[in-house]
Motif scaffolding. Structure first.
Motif, PDB file in Angstrom:
ATOM      1  N   THR A 220       1.114  -1.111   0.171  1.00  0.00           N
ATOM      2  CA  THR A 220      -0.314  -0.025  -0.511  1.00  0.00           C
ATOM      3  C   THR A 220       0.562   1.211   0.289  1.00  0.00           C
ATOM      4  OG1 THR A 220       0.114   0.121   2.997  1.00  0.00           O
ATOM      5  CG2 THR A 220      -2.224  -0.864   0.956  1.00  0.00           C
ATOM      6  N   GLU A 221       0.270   2.254  -0.544  1.00  0.00           N
ATOM      7  CA  GLU A 221       0.509   3.965  -0.161  1.00  0.00           C
ATOM      8  C   GLU A 221      -0.444   4.700   0.309  1.00  0.00           C
ATOM      9  OE1 GLU A 221       2.013   5.937  -4.001  1.00  0.00           O
ATOM     10  OE2 GLU A 221       3.907   4.324  -4.412  1.00  0.00           O
ATOM     11  N   TRP A 223      -2.634   7.668   1.278  1.00  0.00           N
ATOM     12  CA  TRP A 223      -2.700   9.285   0.845  1.00  0.00           C
ATOM     13  C   TRP A 223      -3.722   9.834   1.202  1.00  0.00           C
ATOM     14  CZ3 TRP A 223      -0.704  11.524  -4.111  1.00  0.00           C
ATOM     15  CH2 TRP A 223       0.488  10.373  -4.693  1.00  0.00           C
ATOM     16  N   ARG A 241       0.797  12.516   0.504  1.00  0.00           N
ATOM     17  CA  ARG A 241       1.475  11.633   1.232  1.00  0.00           C
ATOM     18  C   ARG A 241       1.417  10.918   3.086  1.00  0.00           C
ATOM     19  NH1 ARG A 241       4.162   7.731  -1.856  1.00  0.00           N
ATOM     20  NH2 ARG A 241       4.628   6.620  -0.109  1.00  0.00           N
ATOM     21  N   LEU A 243       3.676  10.065   4.753  1.00  0.00           N
ATOM     22  CA  LEU A 243       5.055   8.871   5.396  1.00  0.00           C
ATOM     23  C   LEU A 243       5.760   8.615   6.141  1.00  0.00           C
ATOM     24  CD1 LEU A 243       7.039  11.764   3.465  1.00  0.00           C
ATOM     25  CD2 LEU A 243       5.760  10.270   2.680  1.00  0.00           C
ATOM     26  N   GLN A 289      -1.712  -1.629  -4.061  1.00  0.00           N
ATOM     27  CA  GLN A 289      -0.847  -1.948  -5.533  1.00  0.00           C
ATOM     28  C   GLN A 289      -1.081  -3.450  -5.916  1.00  0.00           C
ATOM     29  OE1 GLN A 289       3.229  -1.462  -3.301  1.00  0.00           O
ATOM     30  NE2 GLN A 289       2.445   0.771  -4.058  1.00  0.00           N
TER      31      GLN A 289
END
Length: 410
Positions: A220-221, A223, A241, A243, A289
């Motif tokens: 995953t990212e 956001w 994002r 972080l 993803q």
């Protein structure tokens, strides 16, 4: 810090930060005071006591010491706000600092509008959006992806979900207000086994939680979209994002970076147009993803704690956009400022160290940068950082001495 003046801002109209619940170390509220206060807007705030970080900001024109728990009769809270409005003595822009405040302002706008300028949002919508189950249903109707989710009716159904879906699972408190009055978890929590689930929820026959599938961190990212939806349909949308977070991988943003993402901005804007949302919103997304899809995990109908991460190149953030809109001013169209970062002091340091330990790598992104917006430390407003340092030290001391105090009581 943004150069002034902000185009078109009406400095004759004050603003009030509205809070429900005890969050004396909430940095998002301080961001509201600084954002509008630096632009010359008279700022008032509900505070828990006279020495919270927000209460000692130089940008505070007046404070109302009005501690709340979320258990109050809503009519009592409305009466408190009306008294504050009368004391301020002129029409005031109300800014919700938390979900409960957003729900209160929307559901009682007919009474509060005597003194307060409020977004023209449907009265029931903020409560539905703040509800994890309500949001899941709204997303299903609007065609917006979310992680697989369900709201078990009782403990037996909760256990059955774990056995069917498998572990880990993610648990969240289900509704606004109940998270203050009867929280099951202190924050978004990953559960690794049935034994852990029962240890957490086994005392309640009907735990008020939402269960979500766990999407692995490595897939995953994280956001966020922060936006303001004006009464005339104008939208100001920011993307960025996450972080780092505290607690790591599941809590509030401790460090974020502003990154324009047109695809995500359009997705968030489309959802708000579809449901007729008006006002400030903070949406959290996971980019899965494994399938390339953005999945909405939270819709907060109020400021996000890290909203000061985002500005346009003209210096307009979501709070300034709110003030411009509700005072009948035009929100100037401009692109999102790129490259800005936001950090929450010592909490980000803890997150960096914990993440480095977990991932077996050196901590990253710790050095100061010119475009870094700090949650607490500010050269033009130093007292909130000092007040936060005192409270943070007290919190650490209480947690470190908790085992000793238990043994002494035993």
């Amino acid at each position: 810090m943004t150069s002034l003046p902000i185009p078109g801002l009406d400095r004759d109209v004050p603003a009030l930060l509205v809070k429900v619940g005890r969050f004396p170390q909430q940095h998002g509220g301080l961001g509201v005071l600084r954002s509008l206060g630096r632009a010359g807007v008279p700022m008032f705030a509900m505070v828990e006591d006279r020495f919270t970080p927000a209460a000692v900001s130089r940008y505070l024109t007046g404070r109302f010491v009005s501690p709340t728990t979320g258990r109050e009769d809503p009519q009592d809270l409305v009466e408190r706000l009306l008294r504050m409005g009368r004391e301020i003595g002129r029409r005031t822009v109300a800014v919700a600092a938390d979900d409960e405040a957003a729900v209160l302002l929307a559901e009682h706008a007919d009474l509060l509008s005597e003194w307060f300028a409020l977004p023209s949002v449907a009265p029931e919508l903020p409560r539905r959006l703040a509800s994890k189950e309500g949001l899941h249903r709204i997303c299903g109707e609007a065609g917006v992806d979310t992680p697989r989710s369900c709201a078990p009716r009782d403990l037996g159904e909760l256990v059955a979900v774990g056995r069917t879906w498998g572990y880990p699972l993610v648990l969240k408190n289900l509704e606004a207000y109940t998270r203050l009055c009867a929280p099951v978890v202190s924050h978004t929590t990953m559960i690794r086994s049935e034994a852990e689930l029962l240890a957490l929820c086994g005392a309640s026959r009907t735990p008020s939680v939402l269960v979500q599938e766990y999407i692995p961190v490595e897939s995953t990212e994280v956001w966020a979209t922060h936006l303001y939806c004006a009464s005339d349909g104008t939208q100001v949308v920011f993307t960025g994002r996450k972080l780092r977070s505290w607690p790591p991988y599941s809590g509030m943003t401790s460090r974020g970076c502003a990154v324009p993402n047109p695809r995500l901005a359009e997705l968030a804007g489309h959802l708000c147009r579809r449901i007729g949302y008006r006002g400030i919103a903070d949406l959290d997304w996971l980019l899965d993803q494994r399938d390339g899809r953005f999945k909405l995990v939270d819709f907060n109908p109020r400021i996000g704690a890290q909203f000061r991460l985002f500005e346009t190149v003209l210096g307009v953030d979501v709070v300034r956009a709110l003030h411009l809109d509700l005072t009948g001013r035009r929100i100037p169209a401009a692109a999102q400022a790129q490259g800005r970062m936001f950090a929450v002091g010592q909490v980000d340091l803890l997150s960096a160290v914990a993440g480095a330990w977990h991932e077996r790598r050196p901590p990253t992104a710790l050095l100061p940068r010119r475009d870094l917006e700090r949650a607490w430390l500010s050269g033009d407003d130093p007292m909130p950082a000092a007040a936060e340092a005192v409270r943070f030290s007290g919190t650490v001391a209480r947690r470190l001495t908790k085992p000793l105090r238990k043994r002494m009581r035993g």
